[in-house]
Design a protein around this motif. Structure first.
Motif, mmCIF file in Angstrom:
data_model
loop_
_atom_site.group_PDB
_atom_site.id
_atom_site.type_symbol
_atom_site.label_atom_id
_atom_site.label_comp_id
_atom_site.label_asym_id
_atom_site.label_seq_id
_atom_site.Cartn_x
_atom_site.Cartn_y
_atom_site.Cartn_z
ATOM 1 N N ASN A 1 14.697 34.973 -44.016
ATOM 2 C CA ASN A 1 13.853 33.821 -43.718
ATOM 3 C C ASN A 1 14.042 33.423 -42.252
ATOM 4 O OD1 ASN A 1 12.124 31.663 -44.028
ATOM 5 N ND2 ASN A 1 13.711 30.305 -44.822
ATOM 6 N N GLY A 2 12.945 33.375 -41.489
ATOM 7 C CA GLY A 2 13.010 33.017 -40.076
ATOM 8 C C GLY A 2 13.234 34.207 -39.155
ATOM 9 N N TRP A 3 13.370 35.386 -39.724
ATOM 10 C CA TRP A 3 13.620 36.597 -38.944
ATOM 11 C C TRP A 3 12.375 37.480 -38.939
ATOM 12 C CZ3 TRP A 3 18.303 37.625 -36.489
ATOM 13 C CH2 TRP A 3 19.336 36.726 -36.784
ATOM 14 N N THR A 4 12.160 38.184 -37.825
ATOM 15 C CA THR A 4 11.020 39.089 -37.680
ATOM 16 C C THR A 4 11.537 40.447 -37.236
ATOM 17 O OG1 THR A 4 9.574 37.258 -37.029
ATOM 18 C CG2 THR A 4 8.822 39.473 -36.481
ATOM 19 N N LYS A 5 11.084 41.485 -37.926
ATOM 20 C CA LYS A 5 11.417 42.867 -37.556
ATOM 21 C C LYS A 5 10.429 43.308 -36.493
ATOM 22 C CE LYS A 5 12.647 47.334 -38.340
ATOM 23 N NZ LYS A 5 12.128 48.151 -37.279
ATOM 24 N N ILE A 6 10.942 43.785 -35.364
ATOM 25 C CA ILE A 6 10.092 44.256 -34.273
ATOM 26 C C ILE A 6 10.462 45.698 -33.989
ATOM 27 C CG2 ILE A 6 9.458 43.946 -31.851
ATOM 28 C CD1 ILE A 6 10.160 40.935 -32.256
ATOM 29 N N GLY A 7 9.518 46.597 -34.268
ATOM 30 C CA GLY A 7 9.779 48.016 -34.123
ATOM 31 C C GLY A 7 8.735 48.724 -33.285
ATOM 32 N N PHE A 8 8.872 50.037 -33.211
ATOM 33 C CA PHE A 8 8.020 50.887 -32.385
ATOM 34 C C PHE A 8 7.753 52.181 -33.137
ATOM 35 C CE2 PHE A 8 7.767 54.481 -29.469
ATOM 36 C CZ PHE A 8 6.819 54.077 -28.553
ATOM 37 N N THR A 9 6.551 52.685 -33.001
ATOM 38 C CA THR A 9 6.235 53.993 -33.567
ATOM 39 C C THR A 9 5.104 54.640 -32.775
ATOM 40 O OG1 THR A 9 5.727 55.225 -35.586
ATOM 41 C CG2 THR A 9 4.572 53.126 -35.272
ATOM 42 N N GLU A 10 5.086 55.936 -32.807
ATOM 43 C CA GLU A 10 3.971 56.684 -32.229
ATOM 44 C C GLU A 10 3.076 57.218 -33.342
ATOM 45 O OE1 GLU A 10 5.936 59.588 -29.755
ATOM 46 O OE2 GLU A 10 6.035 58.188 -28.071
ATOM 47 N N ARG A 11 3.393 56.828 -34.559
ATOM 48 C CA ARG A 11 2.630 57.263 -35.727
ATOM 49 C C ARG A 11 1.881 56.083 -36.324
ATOM 50 N NH1 ARG A 11 6.173 59.175 -39.756
ATOM 51 N NH2 ARG A 11 7.772 57.821 -38.976
#
Length: 147
Positions: free
Chosen positions: A28-38
């Motif tokens: 709660n209150g957290w955001t996953k920030i990721g990266f992909t080329e797909r």
């Protein structure tokens, strides 16, 4: 004889994405920030499918600066920018204590300023009360040292 078709280059579409897990209280209150080329949905499904979790995918945006030079970047570049701005990061993960809308605003700034934090105008307004307290404490300490 059949012709041989060799692809020497594959077009990629680098993207940063953000999602939350509303059904997981510890996130709660957290955001996953990721990266992909797909494909973003495929990538997120790879991360969550065995846990049976349904993410709230907030957005996925091109991982490309919007000012010259118009280069690509990775999530690590954006993660470092968020760290410079003072956002808490869960150790050894891509989870940040940040509202997805604030993350998007900071992302937009990042794609224009290339991650350079110049002054207080680059600092998220949520951090201003803390910075004001630090400034006042520092100012007060300096006045005591001069007497």
């Amino acid at each position: 004889m059949a012709a041989i078709n060799i692809k020497t280059a594959i077009r990629v579409n680098p993207q940063c994405y953000a999602y939350t897990l509303p059904q997981v209280p510890s996130k709660n209150g957290w955001t996953k920030i990721g990266f992909t080329e797909r494909d973003v949905n495929v990538r997120i499904a790879e991360q969550l499918h065995t846990a049976g979790l349904k993410p709230n995918i907030c957005r996925h945006l091109p991982a490309t600066y919007r000012t010259e030079p118009f280069e690509n970047f990775t999530d690590k570049d954006f993660h470092l920018y968020l760290k410079k701005l003072g956002f808490e990061r869960e150790r050894s993960t891509e989870w940040f204590k940040i509202d997805p809308n604030i993350a998007k605003s900071n992302y937009n700034d990042f794609t224009e300023n290339h991650g350079v934090v110049n002054d207080a105008t680059d600092i998220d307004s949520a951090h201003l009360p803390f910075l004001i307290c630090v400034f006042k404490a520092s100012n007060h300490s300096n006045k005591r040292n001069k007497t």
